[in-house]
Scaffold this motif. Structure first.
Motif, PDB file in Angstrom:
ATOM      1  N   THR A  12       0.858  -1.187   0.000  1.00  0.00           N
ATOM      2  CA  THR A  12       0.000   0.000   0.000  1.00  0.00           C
ATOM      3  C   THR A  12       0.890   1.232   0.000  1.00  0.00           C
ATOM      4  O   THR A  12       1.218   1.770   1.046  1.00  0.00           O
ATOM      5  CB  THR A  12      -0.952   0.006   1.208  1.00  0.00           C
ATOM      6  OG1 THR A  12      -0.173  -0.173   2.395  1.00  0.00           O
ATOM      7  CG2 THR A  12      -1.977  -1.084   1.093  1.00  0.00           C
ATOM      8  N   GLU A  13       1.290   1.610  -1.179  1.00  0.00           N
ATOM      9  CA  GLU A  13       2.158   2.757  -1.349  1.00  0.00           C
ATOM     10  C   GLU A  13       1.429   3.778  -2.211  1.00  0.00           C
ATOM     11  O   GLU A  13       0.792   3.423  -3.199  1.00  0.00           O
ATOM     12  CB  GLU A  13       3.446   2.328  -2.042  1.00  0.00           C
ATOM     13  CG  GLU A  13       4.378   3.465  -2.362  1.00  0.00           C
ATOM     14  CD  GLU A  13       5.619   2.968  -3.062  1.00  0.00           C
ATOM     15  OE1 GLU A  13       6.595   2.681  -2.350  1.00  0.00           O
ATOM     16  OE2 GLU A  13       5.599   2.853  -4.290  1.00  0.00           O
ATOM     17  N   LEU A  42      -5.885  11.764   7.335  1.00  0.00           N
ATOM     18  CA  LEU A  42      -5.028  10.734   6.739  1.00  0.00           C
ATOM     19  C   LEU A  42      -3.811  10.407   7.586  1.00  0.00           C
ATOM     20  O   LEU A  42      -3.116   9.437   7.313  1.00  0.00           O
ATOM     21  CB  LEU A  42      -4.555  11.191   5.354  1.00  0.00           C
ATOM     22  CG  LEU A  42      -5.627  11.427   4.302  1.00  0.00           C
ATOM     23  CD1 LEU A  42      -5.009  11.949   3.030  1.00  0.00           C
ATOM     24  CD2 LEU A  42      -6.402  10.145   4.037  1.00  0.00           C
ATOM     25  N   ALA A  43      -3.532  11.207   8.595  1.00  0.00           N
ATOM     26  CA  ALA A  43      -2.311  11.051   9.383  1.00  0.00           C
ATOM     27  C   ALA A  43      -2.151   9.645   9.951  1.00  0.00           C
ATOM     28  O   ALA A  43      -1.039   9.116  10.007  1.00  0.00           O
ATOM     29  CB  ALA A  43      -2.270  12.086  10.495  1.00  0.00           C
ATOM     30  N   HIS A  44      -3.230   9.005  10.357  1.00  0.00           N
ATOM     31  CA  HIS A  44      -3.129   7.664  10.950  1.00  0.00           C
ATOM     32  C   HIS A  44      -2.745   6.596   9.921  1.00  0.00           C
ATOM     33  O   HIS A  44      -2.355   5.496  10.288  1.00  0.00           O
ATOM     34  CB  HIS A  44      -4.469   7.287  11.614  1.00  0.00           C
ATOM     35  CG  HIS A  44      -5.562   7.028  10.639  1.00  0.00           C
ATOM     36  ND1 HIS A  44      -6.245   8.053  10.014  1.00  0.00           N
ATOM     37  CD2 HIS A  44      -6.080   5.874  10.159  1.00  0.00           C
ATOM     38  CE1 HIS A  44      -7.148   7.536   9.194  1.00  0.00           C
ATOM     39  NE2 HIS A  44      -7.066   6.224   9.257  1.00  0.00           N
ATOM     40  N   THR A  45      -2.798   6.924   8.633  1.00  0.00           N
ATOM     41  CA  THR A  45      -2.479   5.940   7.597  1.00  0.00           C
ATOM     42  C   THR A  45      -1.033   6.009   7.140  1.00  0.00           C
ATOM     43  O   THR A  45      -0.585   5.163   6.379  1.00  0.00           O
ATOM     44  CB  THR A  45      -3.381   6.134   6.362  1.00  0.00           C
ATOM     45  OG1 THR A  45      -3.061   7.394   5.748  1.00  0.00           O
ATOM     46  CG2 THR A  45      -4.844   6.106   6.723  1.00  0.00           C
ATOM     47  N   VAL A  46      -0.282   7.017   7.610  1.00  0.00           N
ATOM     48  CA  VAL A  46       1.069   7.237   7.113  1.00  0.00           C
ATOM     49  C   VAL A  46       2.090   6.604   8.044  1.00  0.00           C
ATOM     50  O   VAL A  46       2.150   6.930   9.221  1.00  0.00           O
ATOM     51  CB  VAL A  46       1.351   8.748   6.952  1.00  0.00           C
ATOM     52  CG1 VAL A  46       2.780   8.979   6.499  1.00  0.00           C
ATOM     53  CG2 VAL A  46       0.369   9.356   5.973  1.00  0.00           C
ATOM     54  N   ASP A  47       2.891   5.689   7.488  1.00  0.00           N
ATOM     55  CA  ASP A  47       3.966   5.055   8.243  1.00  0.00           C
ATOM     56  C   ASP A  47       5.235   5.901   8.130  1.00  0.00           C
ATOM     57  O   ASP A  47       5.917   6.159   9.095  1.00  0.00           O
ATOM     58  CB  ASP A  47       4.199   3.651   7.720  1.00  0.00           C
ATOM     59  CG  ASP A  47       5.337   2.940   8.415  1.00  0.00           C
ATOM     60  OD1 ASP A  47       5.486   3.116   9.639  1.00  0.00           O
ATOM     61  OD2 ASP A  47       6.081   2.202   7.748  1.00  0.00           O
ATOM     62  N   ARG A  48       5.524   6.326   6.928  1.00  0.00           N
ATOM     63  CA  ARG A  48       6.685   7.187   6.683  1.00  0.00           C
ATOM     64  C   ARG A  48       6.456   7.907   5.367  1.00  0.00           C
ATOM     65  O   ARG A  48       5.603   7.548   4.583  1.00  0.00           O
ATOM     66  CB  ARG A  48       7.976   6.385   6.632  1.00  0.00           C
ATOM     67  CG  ARG A  48       8.022   5.356   5.528  1.00  0.00           C
ATOM     68  CD  ARG A  48       9.285   4.494   5.656  1.00  0.00           C
ATOM     69  NE  ARG A  48       9.114   3.250   4.939  1.00  0.00           N
ATOM     70  CZ  ARG A  48       9.255   3.115   3.624  1.00  0.00           C
ATOM     71  NH1 ARG A  48       9.551   4.157   2.887  1.00  0.00           N
ATOM     72  NH2 ARG A  48       9.095   1.952   3.041  1.00  0.00           N
ATOM     73  N   GLY A  49       7.228   8.928   5.147  1.00  0.00           N
ATOM     74  CA  GLY A  49       7.086   9.682   3.912  1.00  0.00           C
ATOM     75  C   GLY A  49       8.361  10.425   3.590  1.00  0.00           C
ATOM     76  O   GLY A  49       9.291  10.469   4.390  1.00  0.00           O
TER      77      GLY A  49
END
Length: 64
Positions: A12-13, A42-49
């Motif tokens: 999921t990228e 959307l913050a809870h869906t982000v692992d890293r960026g």
């Protein structure tokens, strides 16, 4: 624009592309923010960026 890979390998990228009218407007935005913002919903869906900047070389239109 929000994009993700077309292959279904379970990854999921996502890629988010922002197009700015000018480099000056981008620099002005960066000067008044603490870096890239992620919408709170959307913050809870982000692992890293990461943030990378590119110069637009061409914008092609295709008819389907």
């Amino acid at each position: 624009e929000r994009m993700r890979p077309t292959d279904d390998d379970g990854v999921t990228e996502y890629v988010i592309v922002s197009v700015w009218r000018s480099r000056e407007e981008l620099e002005r935005y960066k000067a008044v923010t603490d870096g890239p913002t992620i919408a709170p919903e959307l913050a809870h869906t982000v692992d890293r960026g990461s943030v990378e900047e590119y110069d637009l070389l061409a914008s092609d239109e295709y008819e389907l």
